[in-house]
Enzyme design. Sequence first.
Site, PDB file in Angstrom:
ATOM      1  N   TRP A   1      39.753  52.418  53.315  1.00 30.21           N
ATOM      2  CA  TRP A   1      38.341  52.581  53.703  1.00 30.21           C
ATOM      3  C   TRP A   1      37.593  51.285  53.411  1.00 30.21           C
ATOM      4  CZ3 TRP A   1      33.818  52.038  50.911  1.00 30.21           C
ATOM      5  CH2 TRP A   1      32.656  52.604  51.460  1.00 30.21           C
TER       6      TRP A   1
ATOM      7  N   SER B   1      45.181  52.453  49.606  1.00 34.84           N
ATOM      8  CA  SER B   1      43.896  52.966  49.147  1.00 34.84           C
ATOM      9  C   SER B   1      43.668  54.392  49.650  1.00 34.84           C
ATOM     10  CB  SER B   1      42.788  52.016  49.591  1.00 34.84           C
ATOM     11  OG  SER B   1      41.588  52.272  48.903  1.00 34.84           O
ATOM     12  N   THR B   2      42.633  54.620  50.472  1.00 32.87           N
ATOM     13  CA  THR B   2      42.412  55.941  51.052  1.00 32.87           C
ATOM     14  C   THR B   2      43.620  56.376  51.872  1.00 32.87           C
ATOM     15  OG1 THR B   2      40.023  55.574  51.130  1.00 32.87           O
ATOM     16  CG2 THR B   2      40.904  57.267  52.581  1.00 32.87           C
TER      17      THR B   2
ATOM     18  N   ALA C   1      47.997  50.369  46.157  1.00 30.61           N
ATOM     19  CA  ALA C   1      46.619  50.420  45.663  1.00 30.61           C
ATOM     20  C   ALA C   1      45.957  51.734  46.056  1.00 30.61           C
ATOM     21  CB  ALA C   1      45.817  49.234  46.194  1.00 30.61           C
TER      22      ALA C   1
ATOM     23  N   ASP D   1      42.749  45.439  39.954  1.00 29.09           N
ATOM     24  CA  ASP D   1      42.083  46.161  41.040  1.00 29.09           C
ATOM     25  C   ASP D   1      40.727  46.642  40.542  1.00 29.09           C
ATOM     26  OD1 ASP D   1      41.256  48.056  42.972  1.00 29.09           O
ATOM     27  OD2 ASP D   1      43.331  48.478  43.517  1.00 29.09           O
TER      28      ASP D   1
ATOM     29  N   HIS E   1      42.368  44.654  44.778  1.00 30.69           N
ATOM     30  CA  HIS E   1      42.592  45.841  45.603  1.00 30.69           C
ATOM     31  C   HIS E   1      43.160  45.472  46.971  1.00 30.69           C
ATOM     32  CE1 HIS E   1      42.160  49.989  46.726  1.00 30.69           C
ATOM     33  NE2 HIS E   1      41.365  49.689  47.743  1.00 30.69           N
TER      34      HIS E   1
END
Length: 335
Positions: free
Chosen positions: A87, A153-154, A178, A282, A311
């Site tokens: 995101w 991530s997301t 991450a 991160d 990140h």
Amino acid sequence: MNPLKDMKTSHVAMSSRRDVMLAGLVAGAATGLPIATQAATPAKPSQLASKPAEGSNSVSTIIARDGATIYYKDWGKGPVVIFSHGWPLNSDAWDGQMLYLAQRGFRVIAHDRRGHGRSSQASEHNDMDGYADDLATVIEALDLKNATLVGHSTGGGEVARYIGRHGTERVAKAILIAAVPPIMLKTPANPEGLPMAIFDDMRRRLSADRSQFYRDLAVMFYGANRPGAKVSKGTLDQFWLWGMQAGLKNAYESIKAFSETDFTEDLKRIDVPTMVLHGEDDQIVPVKNTARKAARLIKGAVERYYPGAPHGITATHQDQVNEDLLAFIKGQSGD
């Protein structure tokens, strides 16, 4: 009879017809769908892919179960690797990994999450269940099997929730980079998490001035605020560009999805070889509260931690990430 007047009238009529045609073409381009199919009702996932020949390097769209348009790209031939982005980005964030693997004998596929990039800005299902079901629609529509799922991530949450909801029948391996699981938010059960005030502030700043918010966020995302950091202006600019392509409602609702969703049970259901990869510096998704916990919930997980990495590790440490991806997918991780 006035030839000049008649010619002018004819020209106006032709211009009007041309403008109507152009308007129709623009409307079709805006949705990413062929003009003839815009009014079509949603069908089953297997009927919804405008599927190119394998390895044709084409791009296309798939219609989700609720009618949302999901953009995807499909490069190369060979074992399948599917990427889910972070995101507020889109599938272009994976280009460095996709090109690398496509050049080494893999078929690589990535989609823009609903509300992001070139996918439609759906009003509903901007949550992890909706994201996971869209991923399932892409996988089923293209009839992908023995795939490696990679999520950043997301996108890592999307991969975990996909397995939690749809199982691993079509999955060979999983890689979480991450990633947000098991849960980012501070709760009684997760006291090391981030307080709700942080995510409320993100929503406030996003609503007030999303353009500046994305410019500020990019600096932390790539660790450009750290001494000695070498992050190009182009890298920061592309983050802003990708973020601005996301719908405001979609990006706003996604904050709740990635911060409050508890993936604990999803992680426990992962029964394929899995690698957890994370940067130790991160600033967006702190490693201590996510990757290290997630690895303990996934049976036999392989762990990779990059000292000092941010990140946005797929960009700042692209070569190292690519090598680790390739080694793990080929079963040469050394663990």
